[in-house]
Design a protein around this motif. Structure first.
Motif, PDB file in Angstrom:
ATOM      1  N   ILE A 256       0.838  -1.197   0.000  1.00 40.23           N
ATOM      2  CA  ILE A 256       0.000   0.000   0.000  1.00 40.23           C
ATOM      3  C   ILE A 256       0.874   1.249   0.000  1.00 40.23           C
ATOM      4  O   ILE A 256       1.850   1.330   0.745  1.00 40.23           O
ATOM      5  CB  ILE A 256      -0.928  -0.007   1.228  1.00 40.23           C
ATOM      6  CG1 ILE A 256      -1.825  -1.251   1.182  1.00 40.23           C
ATOM      7  CG2 ILE A 256      -1.758   1.273   1.310  1.00 40.23           C
ATOM      8  CD1 ILE A 256      -2.609  -1.500   2.438  1.00 40.23           C
ATOM      9  N   THR A 257       0.509   2.208  -0.844  1.00 40.96           N
ATOM     10  CA  THR A 257       1.141   3.534  -0.847  1.00 40.96           C
ATOM     11  C   THR A 257       0.066   4.549  -0.472  1.00 40.96           C
ATOM     12  O   THR A 257      -1.123   4.214  -0.465  1.00 40.96           O
ATOM     13  CB  THR A 257       1.720   3.879  -2.246  1.00 40.96           C
ATOM     14  OG1 THR A 257       0.652   4.214  -3.127  1.00 40.96           O
ATOM     15  CG2 THR A 257       2.546   2.734  -2.825  1.00 40.96           C
TER      16      THR A 257
ATOM     17  N   MET B 125       7.280  -2.778   6.947  1.00 40.31           N
ATOM     18  CA  MET B 125       6.600  -4.029   6.639  1.00 40.31           C
ATOM     19  C   MET B 125       6.120  -4.651   7.940  1.00 40.31           C
ATOM     20  O   MET B 125       6.848  -4.682   8.928  1.00 40.31           O
ATOM     21  CB  MET B 125       7.553  -4.998   5.930  1.00 40.31           C
ATOM     22  CG  MET B 125       6.941  -6.368   5.679  1.00 40.31           C
ATOM     23  SD  MET B 125       7.975  -7.451   4.663  1.00 40.31           S
ATOM     24  CE  MET B 125       9.340  -7.764   5.750  1.00 40.31           C
ATOM     25  N   GLU B 126       4.891  -5.157   7.904  1.00 37.74           N
ATOM     26  CA  GLU B 126       4.321  -5.866   9.047  1.00 37.74           C
ATOM     27  C   GLU B 126       4.003  -7.296   8.613  1.00 37.74           C
ATOM     28  O   GLU B 126       3.243  -7.520   7.676  1.00 37.74           O
ATOM     29  CB  GLU B 126       3.048  -5.170   9.523  1.00 37.74           C
ATOM     30  CG  GLU B 126       2.391  -5.868  10.685  1.00 37.74           C
ATOM     31  CD  GLU B 126       1.094  -5.214  11.120  1.00 37.74           C
ATOM     32  OE1 GLU B 126       0.531  -5.685  12.111  1.00 37.74           O
ATOM     33  OE2 GLU B 126       0.644  -4.244  10.476  1.00 37.74           O
ATOM     34  N   VAL B 127       4.630  -8.246   9.298  1.00 39.59           N
ATOM     35  CA  VAL B 127       4.362  -9.660   9.048  1.00 39.59           C
ATOM     36  C   VAL B 127       3.478 -10.138  10.186  1.00 39.59           C
ATOM     37  O   VAL B 127       3.816  -9.960  11.362  1.00 39.59           O
ATOM     38  CB  VAL B 127       5.677 -10.477   9.014  1.00 39.59           C
ATOM     39  CG1 VAL B 127       5.383 -11.956   8.795  1.00 39.59           C
ATOM     40  CG2 VAL B 127       6.608  -9.940   7.935  1.00 39.59           C
ATOM     41  N   HIS B 128       2.329 -10.711   9.853  1.00 41.27           N
ATOM     42  CA  HIS B 128       1.422 -11.215  10.887  1.00 41.27           C
ATOM     43  C   HIS B 128       0.854 -12.550  10.429  1.00 41.27           C
ATOM     44  O   HIS B 128       1.150 -13.015   9.325  1.00 41.27           O
ATOM     45  CB  HIS B 128       0.318 -10.189  11.211  1.00 41.27           C
ATOM     46  CG  HIS B 128      -0.323  -9.591  10.003  1.00 41.27           C
ATOM     47  ND1 HIS B 128      -1.347 -10.190   9.306  1.00 41.27           N
ATOM     48  CD2 HIS B 128      -0.058  -8.438   9.343  1.00 41.27           C
ATOM     49  CE1 HIS B 128      -1.697  -9.436   8.285  1.00 41.27           C
ATOM     50  NE2 HIS B 128      -0.927  -8.367   8.269  1.00 41.27           N
ATOM     51  N   HIS B 129       0.068 -13.174  11.264  1.00 35.30           N
ATOM     52  CA  HIS B 129      -0.439 -14.514  10.957  1.00 35.30           C
ATOM     53  C   HIS B 129      -1.324 -14.550   9.717  1.00 35.30           C
ATOM     54  O   HIS B 129      -1.392 -15.571   9.031  1.00 35.30           O
ATOM     55  CB  HIS B 129      -1.199 -15.089  12.160  1.00 35.30           C
ATOM     56  CG  HIS B 129      -0.317 -15.308  13.342  1.00 35.30           C
ATOM     57  ND1 HIS B 129       0.699 -16.236  13.342  1.00 35.30           N
ATOM     58  CD2 HIS B 129      -0.275 -14.710  14.550  1.00 35.30           C
ATOM     59  CE1 HIS B 129       1.326 -16.206  14.502  1.00 35.30           C
ATOM     60  NE2 HIS B 129       0.752 -15.278  15.257  1.00 35.30           N
ATOM     61  N   GLU B 130      -2.000 -13.451   9.398  1.00 32.59           N
ATOM     62  CA  GLU B 130      -2.883 -13.423   8.230  1.00 32.59           C
ATOM     63  C   GLU B 130      -2.132 -13.132   6.939  1.00 32.59           C
ATOM     64  O   GLU B 130      -2.704 -13.244   5.861  1.00 32.59           O
ATOM     65  CB  GLU B 130      -3.988 -12.365   8.418  1.00 32.59           C
ATOM     66  CG  GLU B 130      -4.980 -12.696   9.517  1.00 32.59           C
ATOM     67  CD  GLU B 130      -4.420 -12.375  10.909  1.00 32.59           C
ATOM     68  OE1 GLU B 130      -3.693 -11.365  11.048  1.00 32.59           O
ATOM     69  OE2 GLU B 130      -4.690 -13.136  11.843  1.00 32.59           O
ATOM     70  N   GLY B 131      -0.884 -12.682   7.016  1.00 29.42           N
ATOM     71  CA  GLY B 131      -0.122 -12.352   5.815  1.00 29.42           C
ATOM     72  C   GLY B 131       0.882 -11.259   6.071  1.00 29.42           C
ATOM     73  O   GLY B 131       1.349 -11.067   7.189  1.00 29.42           O
ATOM     74  N   VAL B 132       1.201 -10.518   5.018  1.00 32.37           N
ATOM     75  CA  VAL B 132       2.214  -9.461   5.084  1.00 32.37           C
ATOM     76  C   VAL B 132       1.619  -8.183   4.506  1.00 32.37           C
ATOM     77  O   VAL B 132       0.979  -8.208   3.454  1.00 32.37           O
ATOM     78  CB  VAL B 132       3.476  -9.865   4.282  1.00 32.37           C
ATOM     79  CG1 VAL B 132       4.472  -8.722   4.235  1.00 32.37           C
ATOM     80  CG2 VAL B 132       4.109 -11.115   4.879  1.00 32.37           C
ATOM     81  N   MET B 133       1.860  -7.078   5.207  1.00 34.69           N
ATOM     82  CA  MET B 133       1.468  -5.755   4.697  1.00 34.69           C
ATOM     83  C   MET B 133       2.722  -4.908   4.598  1.00 34.69           C
ATOM     84  O   MET B 133       3.501  -4.837   5.546  1.00 34.69           O
ATOM     85  CB  MET B 133       0.441  -5.088   5.604  1.00 34.69           C
ATOM     86  CG  MET B 133      -0.880  -5.835   5.609  1.00 34.69           C
ATOM     87  SD  MET B 133      -2.230  -4.900   6.299  1.00 34.69           S
ATOM     88  CE  MET B 133      -2.417  -3.607   5.118  1.00 34.69           C
ATOM     89  N   ILE B 134       2.909  -4.288   3.441  1.00 32.98           N
ATOM     90  CA  ILE B 134       4.038  -3.392   3.223  1.00 32.98           C
ATOM     91  C   ILE B 134       3.464  -2.014   2.939  1.00 32.98           C
ATOM     92  O   ILE B 134       2.635  -1.851   2.046  1.00 32.98           O
ATOM     93  CB  ILE B 134       4.923  -3.871   2.057  1.00 32.98           C
ATOM     94  CG1 ILE B 134       5.485  -5.272   2.363  1.00 32.98           C
ATOM     95  CG2 ILE B 134       6.040  -2.871   1.796  1.00 32.98           C
ATOM     96  CD1 ILE B 134       6.243  -5.893   1.218  1.00 32.98           C
ATOM     97  N   PHE B 135       3.904  -1.042   3.720  1.00 29.37           N
ATOM     98  CA  PHE B 135       3.484   0.342   3.557  1.00 29.37           C
ATOM     99  C   PHE B 135       4.698   1.143   3.104  1.00 29.37           C
ATOM    100  O   PHE B 135       5.683   1.231   3.839  1.00 29.37           O
ATOM    101  CB  PHE B 135       2.961   0.912   4.877  1.00 29.37           C
ATOM    102  CG  PHE B 135       1.819   0.141   5.456  1.00 29.37           C
ATOM    103  CD1 PHE B 135       0.510   0.432   5.106  1.00 29.37           C
ATOM    104  CD2 PHE B 135       2.047  -0.888   6.361  1.00 29.37           C
ATOM    105  CE1 PHE B 135      -0.544  -0.284   5.644  1.00 29.37           C
ATOM    106  CE2 PHE B 135       0.995  -1.609   6.904  1.00 29.37           C
ATOM    107  CZ  PHE B 135      -0.304  -1.306   6.540  1.00 29.37           C
ATOM    108  N   VAL B 136       4.656   1.699   1.894  1.00 31.30           N
ATOM    109  CA  VAL B 136       5.761   2.487   1.363  1.00 31.30           C
ATOM    110  C   VAL B 136       5.219   3.785   0.760  1.00 31.30           C
ATOM    111  O   VAL B 136       4.043   3.870   0.403  1.00 31.30           O
ATOM    112  CB  VAL B 136       6.575   1.700   0.305  1.00 31.30           C
ATOM    113  CG1 VAL B 136       7.390   0.590   0.955  1.00 31.30           C
ATOM    114  CG2 VAL B 136       5.694   1.133  -0.781  1.00 31.30           C
ATOM    115  N   GLN B 137       6.083   4.775   0.638  1.00 29.28           N
ATOM    116  CA  GLN B 137       5.672   6.059   0.066  1.00 29.28           C
ATOM    117  C   GLN B 137       5.340   5.931  -1.423  1.00 29.28           C
ATOM    118  O   GLN B 137       4.434   6.580  -1.918  1.00 29.28           O
ATOM    119  CB  GLN B 137       6.758   7.110   0.269  1.00 29.28           C
ATOM    120  CG  GLN B 137       6.885   7.573   1.703  1.00 29.28           C
ATOM    121  CD  GLN B 137       5.614   8.235   2.192  1.00 29.28           C
ATOM    122  OE1 GLN B 137       5.016   9.071   1.517  1.00 29.28           O
ATOM    123  NE2 GLN B 137       5.171   7.854   3.370  1.00 29.28           N
TER     124      GLN B 137
END
Length: 137
Positions: free
Chosen positions: A10-11, A69-81
Motif C-alpha cells: 500500500i502507498t 513491513m508488518e508480518v502477521h499470521h494473516e499475511g504481510v502488509m508493506i506500507f511504502v511512500q
C-alpha cells in the motif's frame, strides 16, 4: 505446491498489490529479507530499493521508496511512500529528481532538509538503476 500467503503493498496513493504469493523480498537497512508462508510476526523498516514478489514460480520486481513491513499470521502488509512497476518509471523524471536532490544536498541547509534530499536521491537512483536493468529508457 508451495504454501501461499496474502501480501498487500500500500502507498498513500493506491493499493499497489493485493494477492496470494509464495515469497516476498524487501530491502531493510541492514540487508534484504525474504518472507515465506508461516513466518513469525514482526515489524521492520523497509529501505529504498526493490520489492521482489514470487508467485506461480516466477519473480516480479518493482522499485519502492522507504516505509515499513508488518508480518502477521494473516499475511504481510508493506506500507511504502511509492512503489512502481518497470513500465511505470519515467526515466527523465527520475533523472531530474536525482539532479534536484544532489543540488539540495550540495547546498547543505538544515539536517532535516539534508535527510529529505538523501531519501529523494536514493529513490531517484533506485528508479534509474531499476529501469536500466529492465531495459526501459
Amino acid at each position: 505446491m508451495p504454501k501461499l500467503f496474502n501480501l498487500k503493498i500500500i502507498t498513500p496513493e493506491r493499493e499497489f498489490f493485493d494477492g496470494d504469493v509464495e515469497a516476498v523480498t524487501v530491502y531493510a537497512p541492514d540487508g534484504s529479507v525474504t518472507i515465506l508462508a508461516d513466518h513469525a510476526p514482526f515489524i521492520m523498516p523497509v529501505s529504498v530499493g526493490n520489492i521482489l514478489i514470487k508467485k506461480e514460480n516466477a519473480w516480479e520486481s518493482s522499485v519502492n521508496s522507504e516505509g515499513f513491513m508488518e508480518v502477521h499470521h494473516e499475511g504481510v502488509m508493506i506500507f511504502v511512500q511509492s512503489c512502481e512497476r518497470p513500465d511505470e518509471i519515467d526515466t527523465r523524471r527520475a533523472e531530474a529528481a536525482k539532479k534536484r536532490a544532489e543540488e539540495k544536498m550540495r547546498q547543505k541547509r538544515s539536517m532535516s532538509e539534508y535527510k529529505q534530499s538523501q531519501i529523494a536521491l536514493a529513490r531517484a537512483m533506485a528508479r534509474l538503476q531499476f529501469s536500466s536493468r529492465t531495459g526501459k529508457h
